[in-house]
Design an enzyme around this catalytic site. Structure first.
Site, PDB file in Angstrom:
ATOM      1  N   LYS A   1     -45.327  20.554 -41.783  1.00 39.36           N
ATOM      2  CA  LYS A   1     -45.497  19.156 -42.239  1.00 39.36           C
ATOM      3  C   LYS A   1     -45.776  18.964 -43.730  1.00 39.36           C
ATOM      4  CE  LYS A   1     -50.448  18.826 -41.606  1.00 39.36           C
ATOM      5  NZ  LYS A   1     -51.604  18.024 -41.301  1.00 39.36           N
TER       6      LYS A   1
ATOM      7  N   TYR B   1     -46.147   7.671 -37.177  1.00 43.39           N
ATOM      8  CA  TYR B   1     -47.524   7.593 -37.676  1.00 43.39           C
ATOM      9  C   TYR B   1     -47.501   7.164 -39.134  1.00 43.39           C
ATOM     10  CZ  TYR B   1     -47.857  11.309 -34.070  1.00 43.39           C
ATOM     11  OH  TYR B   1     -47.738  12.083 -32.944  1.00 43.39           O
TER      12      TYR B   1
ATOM     13  N   LYS C   1     -37.587  14.527 -39.705  1.00 46.07           N
ATOM     14  CA  LYS C   1     -38.084  13.464 -38.816  1.00 46.07           C
ATOM     15  C   LYS C   1     -36.947  12.478 -38.505  1.00 46.07           C
ATOM     16  CE  LYS C   1     -42.075  15.115 -38.275  1.00 46.07           C
ATOM     17  NZ  LYS C   1     -42.402  15.726 -36.983  1.00 46.07           N
TER      18      LYS C   1
ATOM     19  N   TYR D   1     -38.563  17.721 -45.322  1.00 45.08           N
ATOM     20  CA  TYR D   1     -39.478  17.391 -44.219  1.00 45.08           C
ATOM     21  C   TYR D   1     -39.137  16.013 -43.641  1.00 45.08           C
ATOM     22  CZ  TYR D   1     -43.454  15.412 -41.818  1.00 45.08           C
ATOM     23  OH  TYR D   1     -44.236  14.761 -40.881  1.00 45.08           O
TER      24      TYR D   1
ATOM     25  N   ASP E   1     -44.198  30.337 -29.490  1.00 48.99           N
ATOM     26  CA  ASP E   1     -43.396  29.625 -30.485  1.00 48.99           C
ATOM     27  C   ASP E   1     -42.464  28.662 -29.763  1.00 48.99           C
ATOM     28  OD1 ASP E   1     -41.504  28.855 -32.460  1.00 48.99           O
ATOM     29  OD2 ASP E   1     -42.157  30.588 -33.642  1.00 48.99           O
TER      30      ASP E   1
ATOM     31  N   SER F   1     -42.696   9.758 -38.198  1.00 52.50           N
ATOM     32  CA  SER F   1     -43.500   9.471 -39.381  1.00 52.50           C
ATOM     33  C   SER F   1     -42.991   8.232 -40.101  1.00 52.50           C
ATOM     34  CB  SER F   1     -43.406  10.679 -40.318  1.00 52.50           C
ATOM     35  OG  SER F   1     -43.933  10.369 -41.574  1.00 52.50           O
TER      36      SER F   1
HETATM   37  P1  NAD Z   1     -50.719  20.292 -37.938  1.00 53.37           P
HETATM   38  O1  NAD Z   1     -50.015  21.263 -38.822  1.00 53.37           O
HETATM   39  O2  NAD Z   1     -52.189  20.202 -37.994  1.00 53.37           O
HETATM   40  O3  NAD Z   1     -50.296  20.577 -36.414  1.00 53.37           O
HETATM   41  C1  NAD Z   1     -49.043  21.113 -36.058  1.00 53.37           C
HETATM   42  C2  NAD Z   1     -49.312  22.249 -35.087  1.00 53.37           C
HETATM   43  O4  NAD Z   1     -48.051  22.797 -34.665  1.00 53.37           O
HETATM   44  C3  NAD Z   1     -50.098  23.408 -35.727  1.00 53.37           C
HETATM   45  O5  NAD Z   1     -51.149  23.763 -34.863  1.00 53.37           O
HETATM   46  C4  NAD Z   1     -49.069  24.537 -35.830  1.00 53.37           C
HETATM   47  O6  NAD Z   1     -49.670  25.797 -35.695  1.00 53.37           O
HETATM   48  C5  NAD Z   1     -48.132  24.217 -34.686  1.00 53.37           C
HETATM   49  N1  NAD Z   1     -46.752  24.690 -34.842  1.00 53.37           N
HETATM   50  C6  NAD Z   1     -45.913  24.530 -35.893  1.00 53.37           C
HETATM   51  N2  NAD Z   1     -44.721  25.078 -35.616  1.00 53.37           N
HETATM   52  C7  NAD Z   1     -44.800  25.594 -34.359  1.00 53.37           C
HETATM   53  C8  NAD Z   1     -43.888  26.260 -33.511  1.00 53.37           C
HETATM   54  N3  NAD Z   1     -42.639  26.553 -33.897  1.00 53.37           N
HETATM   55  N4  NAD Z   1     -44.310  26.628 -32.273  1.00 53.37           N
HETATM   56  C9  NAD Z   1     -45.585  26.365 -31.863  1.00 53.37           C
HETATM   57  N5  NAD Z   1     -46.475  25.716 -32.617  1.00 53.37           N
HETATM   58  C10 NAD Z   1     -46.088  25.330 -33.856  1.00 53.37           C
HETATM   59  O7  NAD Z   1     -50.047  18.859 -38.190  1.00 53.37           O
HETATM   60  P2  NAD Z   1     -50.507  17.426 -37.710  1.00 53.37           P
HETATM   61  O8  NAD Z   1     -51.003  16.688 -38.893  1.00 53.37           O
HETATM   62  O9  NAD Z   1     -51.337  17.524 -36.507  1.00 53.37           O
HETATM   63  O10 NAD Z   1     -49.091  16.804 -37.355  1.00 53.37           O
HETATM   64  C11 NAD Z   1     -48.598  16.809 -36.032  1.00 53.37           C
HETATM   65  C12 NAD Z   1     -47.215  16.180 -36.014  1.00 53.37           C
HETATM   66  O11 NAD Z   1     -47.302  14.867 -36.549  1.00 53.37           O
HETATM   67  C13 NAD Z   1     -46.178  16.904 -36.856  1.00 53.37           C
HETATM   68  O12 NAD Z   1     -44.934  16.829 -36.188  1.00 53.37           O
HETATM   69  C14 NAD Z   1     -46.145  16.101 -38.135  1.00 53.37           C
HETATM   70  O13 NAD Z   1     -44.902  16.206 -38.782  1.00 53.37           O
HETATM   71  C15 NAD Z   1     -46.364  14.705 -37.600  1.00 53.37           C
HETATM   72  N6  NAD Z   1     -46.935  13.770 -38.588  1.00 53.37           N
HETATM   73  C16 NAD Z   1     -48.101  14.103 -39.246  1.00 53.37           C
HETATM   74  C17 NAD Z   1     -48.630  13.228 -40.170  1.00 53.37           C
HETATM   75  C18 NAD Z   1     -49.874  13.573 -40.951  1.00 53.37           C
HETATM   76  O14 NAD Z   1     -50.093  12.991 -42.012  1.00 53.37           O
HETATM   77  N7  NAD Z   1     -50.723  14.486 -40.474  1.00 53.37           N
HETATM   78  C19 NAD Z   1     -47.999  11.999 -40.408  1.00 53.37           C
HETATM   79  C20 NAD Z   1     -46.831  11.694 -39.709  1.00 53.37           C
HETATM   80  C21 NAD Z   1     -46.317  12.594 -38.793  1.00 53.37           C
HETATM   81  C1  WQD Z   2     -51.903   9.187 -49.957  1.00 49.74           C
HETATM   82  C2  WQD Z   2     -52.096   8.476 -51.289  1.00 49.74           C
HETATM   83  C3  WQD Z   2     -51.083   9.596 -53.162  1.00 49.74           C
HETATM   84  C4  WQD Z   2     -53.677  13.117 -53.126  1.00 49.74           C
HETATM   85  C5  WQD Z   2     -47.848  11.966 -46.578  1.00 49.74           C
HETATM   86  C6  WQD Z   2     -46.417  12.290 -46.244  1.00 49.74           C
HETATM   87  C7  WQD Z   2     -45.936  11.381 -45.153  1.00 49.74           C
HETATM   88  C8  WQD Z   2     -46.867  11.442 -43.953  1.00 49.74           C
HETATM   89  C9  WQD Z   2     -48.271  11.157 -44.350  1.00 49.74           C
HETATM   90  C10 WQD Z   2     -46.136  13.209 -42.484  1.00 49.74           C
HETATM   91  C11 WQD Z   2     -50.829   8.487 -52.140  1.00 49.74           C
HETATM   92  C12 WQD Z   2     -52.588   9.554 -53.307  1.00 49.74           C
HETATM   93  C13 WQD Z   2     -53.093  11.904 -52.821  1.00 49.74           C
HETATM   94  C14 WQD Z   2     -54.394  13.246 -54.354  1.00 49.74           C
HETATM   95  C15 WQD Z   2     -53.891  10.941 -54.851  1.00 49.74           C
HETATM   96  N1  WQD Z   2     -46.899  12.751 -43.375  1.00 49.74           N
HETATM   97  N2  WQD Z   2     -53.189  10.839 -53.671  1.00 49.74           N
HETATM   98  N3  WQD Z   2     -54.473  12.153 -55.170  1.00 49.74           N
HETATM   99  O1  WQD Z   2     -48.048  10.769 -49.504  1.00 49.74           O
HETATM  100  O2  WQD Z   2     -48.821   8.716 -48.226  1.00 49.74           O
HETATM  101  O3  WQD Z   2     -47.913  10.626 -47.015  1.00 49.74           O
HETATM  102  O4  WQD Z   2     -48.648  12.070 -45.395  1.00 49.74           O
HETATM  103  O5  WQD Z   2     -45.208  12.688 -41.952  1.00 49.74           O
HETATM  104  O6  WQD Z   2     -44.656  11.804 -44.805  1.00 49.74           O
HETATM  105  O7  WQD Z   2     -45.625  12.109 -47.400  1.00 49.74           O
HETATM  106  O8  WQD Z   2     -50.121  10.853 -48.040  1.00 49.74           O
HETATM  107  O9  WQD Z   2     -52.403  11.727 -48.297  1.00 49.74           O
HETATM  108  O10 WQD Z   2     -50.548  12.756 -49.687  1.00 49.74           O
HETATM  109  O11 WQD Z   2     -51.319  10.465 -50.203  1.00 49.74           O
HETATM  110  O12 WQD Z   2     -53.983  10.003 -55.623  1.00 49.74           O
HETATM  111  O13 WQD Z   2     -54.912  14.317 -54.692  1.00 49.74           O
HETATM  112  O14 WQD Z   2     -53.086   9.194 -52.040  1.00 49.74           O
HETATM  113  O15 WQD Z   2     -50.443   9.369 -54.387  1.00 49.74           O
HETATM  114  O16 WQD Z   2     -50.764   7.261 -52.792  1.00 49.74           O
HETATM  115  P1  WQD Z   2     -48.685  10.194 -48.319  1.00 49.74           P
HETATM  116  P2  WQD Z   2     -51.137  11.549 -49.038  1.00 49.74           P
END
Ligand code: NAD
Ligand code: WQD
Length: 344
Positions: free
Chosen positions: A88, A181, A157, A153, A62, A128
């Site tokens: 996330k 991202y 960030k 959330y 962790d 993000s």
């Molecule tokens: P994910 O949940 O697939 O990966 C996160 C990983 O971190 C998981 O494997 C989880 O088990 C691990 N984890 C969580 N808390 C932990 C802890 N305390 N100690 C050890 N491991 C831990 O998510 P992801 O989509 O790969 O996202 C990765 C990062 O990118 C995150 O910080 C997320 O907030 C950020 N992010 C994701 C998106 C997206 O849409 N996927 C967009 C913008 C930013």
């Molecule tokens: C994308 C588009 C929905 C599901 C999220 C987080 C953001 C970042 C990226 C982490 C939107 C539409 C979705 C469905 C739909 N993550 N949608 N029907 O909301 O842009 O961003 O992930 O940092 O912080 O908020 O991504 O994939 O949920 O949605 O119409 O069943 O698809 O309204 O326009 P979002 P998403």
């Protein structure tokens, strides 16, 4: 003596982390995964070893546990870290804010404290586009003023970036990059790793692929009365393999810097916006699978449109997206179809 190619990847078994582990290994970095598998599966390690044809160093730990983090950093002689580990799910963060503040902020503080104690300087943070909220100008640049967070959330960030900024300002020698991202989608072309949502997905693409696979009956498009070309929301969908590659460039960039106490923020997207309807239609065209969809009401908290300016990443990191929406959606579908072969 730290090994300049050894990098800690917290959350390295997760969606973006696992793809980054592949890119790092292929660029001759030595990734060391730290993950507690709270949102991933240890089977991801098998997928990674299968793709790479070699063992991957990994620890179940962790990131909020400072003793564990220190032990791993020392044992592995780590010289830098990419911090993916976080919770996330935006909706869940509204109902469980304390879990999100605890996990996302503690893991960051513990990692930075441990790195500081061992004089490890290079740090990449997963931020993000959520920090921009609904921006007043498009495309959003790194200079576009962040908006108050829409969810706990999103706030983690924003606060995470502030913490890094303050640590760099305190002149302890940290060199840091935050990567904002946009919407990561797709999967590795081998279909051995990909997005593994636990429970019902909230993101668009896994919802689409699960509907196409018959796991869900239909997909609801959240609103078609926005001020966009077809009334549905606009996002900047970026292939996860392109995103992974940007982390390699970010680490290279940090290693190239001779000055310490250094912090830069980069947008990672494609630079162009796509509507939800365009995603649905592209998925149908690329895969040949008809999607059962309906138009529903707007989802609370959704921004109407956002897409990135990617000029800074292009000019400073020498990185830009190389894969398009067709390729990303085809890869996501191939991954969905192969899921039952690789995962319980
Ligand atoms: P994910 O949940 O697939 O990966 C996160 C990983 O971190 C998981 O494997 C989880 O088990 C691990 N984890 C969580 N808390 C932990 C802890 N305390 N100690 C050890 N491991 C831990 O998510 P992801 O989509 O790969 O996202 C990765 C990062 O990118 C995150 O910080 C997320 O907030 C950020 N992010 C994701 C998106 C997206 O849409 N996927 C967009 C913008 C930013
Ligand atoms: C994308 C588009 C929905 C599901 C999220 C987080 C953001 C970042 C990226 C982490 C939107 C539409 C979705 C469905 C739909 N993550 N949608 N029907 O909301 O842009 O961003 O992930 O940092 O912080 O908020 O991504 O994939 O949920 O949605 O119409 O069943 O698809 O309204 O326009 P979002 P998403």
């Amino acid at each position: 003596m730290p090994n300049s190619r050894k990098v800690l990847v917290t959350g390295g078994a997760g969606y973006i982390g696992s793809h980054t582990v592949v890119s790092l290994a292929q660029a001759d970095y030595q990734p060391v995964i730290l993950d507690n598998y709270s949102n991933s599966s240890p089977q991801v390690i098998d997928g990674l070893e299968n793709i790479l044809g070699e063992k991957v160093i990994h620890y179940r730990a962790d990131c909020c546990d400072q003793q564990e983090v220190l032990k791993i950093l020392k044992q592995e002689q780590i010289s830098g870290a990419i911090h993916f580990a976080a919770s996330k799910a935006v909706g869940e963060s509204v109902t469980m804010p304390l879990h999100y503040y605890y996990n996302n902020l503690n893991s960051l503080v513990v990692l930075l404290k441990s790195m500081n104690q061992l004089a490890i300087t290079n740090f990449v943070f997963s931020s993000s586009c959520t920090v921009y909220g609904q921006p007043d100008e498009l495309p959003v640049t790194e200079e576009t003023a962040p908006k108050p967070a829409e969810s706990p959330y999103g706030n983690t960030k924003k606060i995470g970036e502030d913490i890094i900024h303050d640590v760099v300002n305190s002149k302890v020698g940290l060199k840091a990059v935050s990567l904002r991202y946009f919407n990561p989608i797709g999967a590795h072309s081998s279909a051995k790793i990909g997005e593994l949502p636990i429970g019902a997905p909230s993101n668009l693409i896994p919802f689409i692929t699960q509907t196409a696979a018959g796991i869900r009956e239909k997909i609801t498009i959240f609103g078609d009365d926005y001020q966009t070309v077809d009334g549905t929301c606009v996002r900047d969908y970026i292939h996860v393999v392109d995103l992974a590659q940007a982390h390699v460039r970010a680490l290279d960039y940090l290693q190239e810097q001779s000055t310490d106490n250094f912090y830069e923020v980069f947008n990672l997207g494609t630079g162009s916006g796509t509507t939800v309807m365009e995603v649905v239609q592209t998925f149908e065209r690329v895969t040949g699978v008809k999607l059962n969809y309906e138009i529903g009401p707007r989802r609370q908290g959704d921004v109407e449109q956002i897409y990135a300016s990617v000029e800074k990443a292009s000019s400073v990191l020498n990185w830009q997206a190389s894969k398009g929406l067709d390729e990303a959606l085809a890869a996501a579908w191939k991954w969905q179809q192969s899921l039952s072969k690789h995962y319980d």
